[in-house]
Scaffold this active site. Sequence first.
Site: not given
Ligand code: AMP
Ligand code: MG
Length: 493
Positions: A92, A125, A252
């Site tokens: 994302g 975002d 993930d």
């Molecule tokens: P994470 O917590 O970084 O492992 O992310 C978990 C999921 O949320 C993944 O699919 C990321 O791509 C998405 N994600 C986290 N932060 C953002 C952001 N600011 N914009 C878009 N997607 C996000």
């Molecule tokens: Mg992640």
Amino acid sequence: MTSPAFFTFDNSYARDLAGFYVRWQPTPAPRPALICLNRPLAEELGADPAALAGPDGLAVLAGNTVPCGAEPLAQAYAGHQFGGFSPQLGDGRALLLGEVIDRHGRRRDIAFKGSGRTPFSRNGDGMCALGPALREYLIGEAMSALGIPTTRALAVVASGGVVRRERPLPGAVLTRVAASHVRVGTFEYFAAHHGPEAVKRLADYVIARHYPELAGHPAPYLALLEGAVERQAHLVARWLGVGFIHGVMNTDNMTLSGETIDYGPCAFMEAYDPAAVFSSIDHHGRYAYGNQPAIAQWNLARLAETLLPLIDADSDRAVEQASAAVSAFSERFEAHHLKIMRAKLGLDDTGRPEDDRALAEDFLALLHARQRDFTNAFRALHDLAVGVAETERHLHDADDAAFAAWHERWRQRQPRRGSELLAAMARANPWVIPRNHRVEEALAAAVESGDLGPFERLLDVLQRPFTTRIEDAAYTEPAPAEVTAAYRTFCGT
Ligand code: AMP
Ligand code: MG
């Protein structure tokens, strides 16, 4: 538009796994500025650090110019987050730029984090704030120097844009290097949406890339599961050996390569406590320090479920074999953990495993009861083994009979330690780890005042974690207890 070839790309994911991603372009950064570049890593990747630090390199690292040979794409994945299944996650705010074969012949992903929205952004975002990008850089380098498999940061660029979180923050693009970005959640996505044929394509890709020794194996998918179990068992044992708490072990965030990935809410334990947890959203301690082996095994069971149809056409037999593979995690973990604890205690491998395990557990129980700093206590034990007594205060107060009794057992177990054992003990017990308050202090200076001095200094210290340098002694001090008690880390920031 063409640009100089910074990297020699060879993009197997784009080539072999059509349908597993969406081709996508990074969003240009408005006013990019290079914050830090990992020159040794750039060289390892066959890139010229001077070129990367120049204006054309900056344009590449900001996502403003797509370098020659790159085929940017957003990967699809799903994941169990805190136990609940999210069928649609994916990159994302990340993009895989492509892959290179490094100087050691290893295939490595080069990917952005914070390069803008993608079709997987949901309500996000697509951005990353500077603080978390620097945090990932710092912790990845620290883990790498501690000898723990990890993704690493190649660069952090300030985008010049503003990221809106609880308050406006400077935005950044992190360039991340990984053995690959295939996650347990990647398997879950294709199992949930596309069925066994797609999972088989992914599994074949992962075997070729990460488990080449399984080529021609009579039961390759069961062997893949066993391989993933072994790597995670080893990885989590290494985390425990340095007091690392990942903080968000969702499926993930668990790789098939066996590297640590995603340094969001991670932290290092100070006083020994198996229940230590710092993540602001981990209310039930699911991802607490001592719970990490059980969670890794739980995640591997989710991987196993996706592989069942490939393991055996007979579903009962498939479940039986997969369950055995996942159950073997406990034994694999215990074996790695014992090896690490023996090294930390300066023991050879001739003792009875149950006795050495008890010796280690009793030592940890003493630390727990006395609220001793995990890192400093083990280092003090090393110092005792080499005949240095100054740091003994990290172990116990005066007249501690229980400690004295343990010490006597320890001494009897190995009255003389040869130089090899002492060297192994030194290598198993870092002198310095990323202290949470030091990390926060470095990030605050960088983000609030644009002062990278504390960050660079901390990075330098963390790159030599086993070397005692008296001028760096302040970095070995734990945070005041009240700071640690109030310390909270955040995900997805
Ligand atoms: P994470 O917590 O970084 O492992 O992310 C978990 C999921 O949320 C993944 O699919 C990321 O791509 C998405 N994600 C986290 N932060 C953002 C952001 N600011 N914009 C878009 N997607 C996000
Ligand atoms: Mg992640």
